[in-house]
Motif scaffolding. Sequence first.
Motif, PDB file in Angstrom:
ATOM      1  N   LEU A  62      25.535   0.703  44.156  1.00  0.00           N
ATOM      2  CA  LEU A  62      24.116   0.862  44.475  1.00  0.00           C
ATOM      3  C   LEU A  62      23.372  -0.283  43.804  1.00  0.00           C
ATOM      4  O   LEU A  62      23.554  -0.528  42.605  1.00  0.00           O
ATOM      5  N   ARG A  63      22.529  -0.995  44.554  1.00  0.00           N
ATOM      6  CA  ARG A  63      21.724  -2.096  44.020  1.00  0.00           C
ATOM      7  C   ARG A  63      20.249  -1.749  44.187  1.00  0.00           C
ATOM      8  O   ARG A  63      19.754  -1.667  45.310  1.00  0.00           O
ATOM      9  N   PHE A  64      19.576  -1.530  43.067  1.00  0.00           N
ATOM     10  CA  PHE A  64      18.177  -1.138  43.047  1.00  0.00           C
ATOM     11  C   PHE A  64      17.306  -2.376  42.832  1.00  0.00           C
ATOM     12  O   PHE A  64      17.522  -3.127  41.863  1.00  0.00           O
ATOM     13  N   ASP A  65      16.326  -2.609  43.676  1.00  0.00           N
ATOM     14  CA  ASP A  65      15.431  -3.761  43.580  1.00  0.00           C
ATOM     15  C   ASP A  65      14.335  -3.466  42.558  1.00  0.00           C
ATOM     16  O   ASP A  65      13.225  -3.062  42.892  1.00  0.00           O
ATOM     17  N   VAL A  66      14.653  -3.679  41.294  1.00  0.00           N
ATOM     18  CA  VAL A  66      13.743  -3.368  40.190  1.00  0.00           C
ATOM     19  C   VAL A  66      12.540  -4.309  40.205  1.00  0.00           C
ATOM     20  O   VAL A  66      11.399  -3.876  40.043  1.00  0.00           O
ATOM     21  N   ASN A 107       7.754  -9.029  35.844  1.00  0.00           N
ATOM     22  CA  ASN A 107       7.321  -7.869  35.056  1.00  0.00           C
ATOM     23  C   ASN A 107       8.464  -6.981  34.597  1.00  0.00           C
ATOM     24  O   ASN A 107       8.217  -5.864  34.129  1.00  0.00           O
ATOM     25  N   THR A 108       9.689  -7.467  34.724  1.00  0.00           N
ATOM     26  CA  THR A 108      10.849  -6.685  34.307  1.00  0.00           C
ATOM     27  C   THR A 108      11.952  -7.602  33.801  1.00  0.00           C
ATOM     28  O   THR A 108      12.075  -8.739  34.266  1.00  0.00           O
ATOM     29  N   PHE A 109      12.719  -7.127  32.862  1.00  0.00           N
ATOM     30  CA  PHE A 109      13.862  -7.884  32.350  1.00  0.00           C
ATOM     31  C   PHE A 109      15.002  -7.885  33.360  1.00  0.00           C
ATOM     32  O   PHE A 109      15.733  -8.851  33.486  1.00  0.00           O
TER      33      PHE A 109
END
Length: 131
Positions: free
Chosen positions: A84-88, A96-98
């Motif tokens: 599963l690949r979540f587009d953070v 805005n995210t690491f």
Amino acid sequence: MTARDPITCHVLDTTAGRPAKAVRVRLEGPRGSQPPKEFESTTDDDGRIKTWLPYSSATSSGDVPVYTLDHVLGQVEGSSTWTLRFDVEGYYGEGNTFFPEAAVVFRVHKGQHYHVPLLLSPYSYTTYRGS
């Protein structure tokens, strides 16, 4: 009762204390299959994905994929490995995210249901096998 696929997921934004709505997620697997089977969906208002559509990239040409997750899983004997690949970054915004993406690799055994929750913040994530 709403129909659901044998693999589902749920994203909770732990910073906001609520479900993460409109997170793009790609499901890839089984690892090593040729051609690779990919699915995609976006989390609903409750942060959940219950069904998947075959993935087709913006640069794809030709026929639209018509396989279903049930069909793909039905052809697999024994266990298989999925991702599963979540587009953070798409959820929190660029820069805005690491973690631009959270990837969760897991093993599937034929005939079972798998629910994979993701607890998400801009600087951490955790997951577990749900029910």
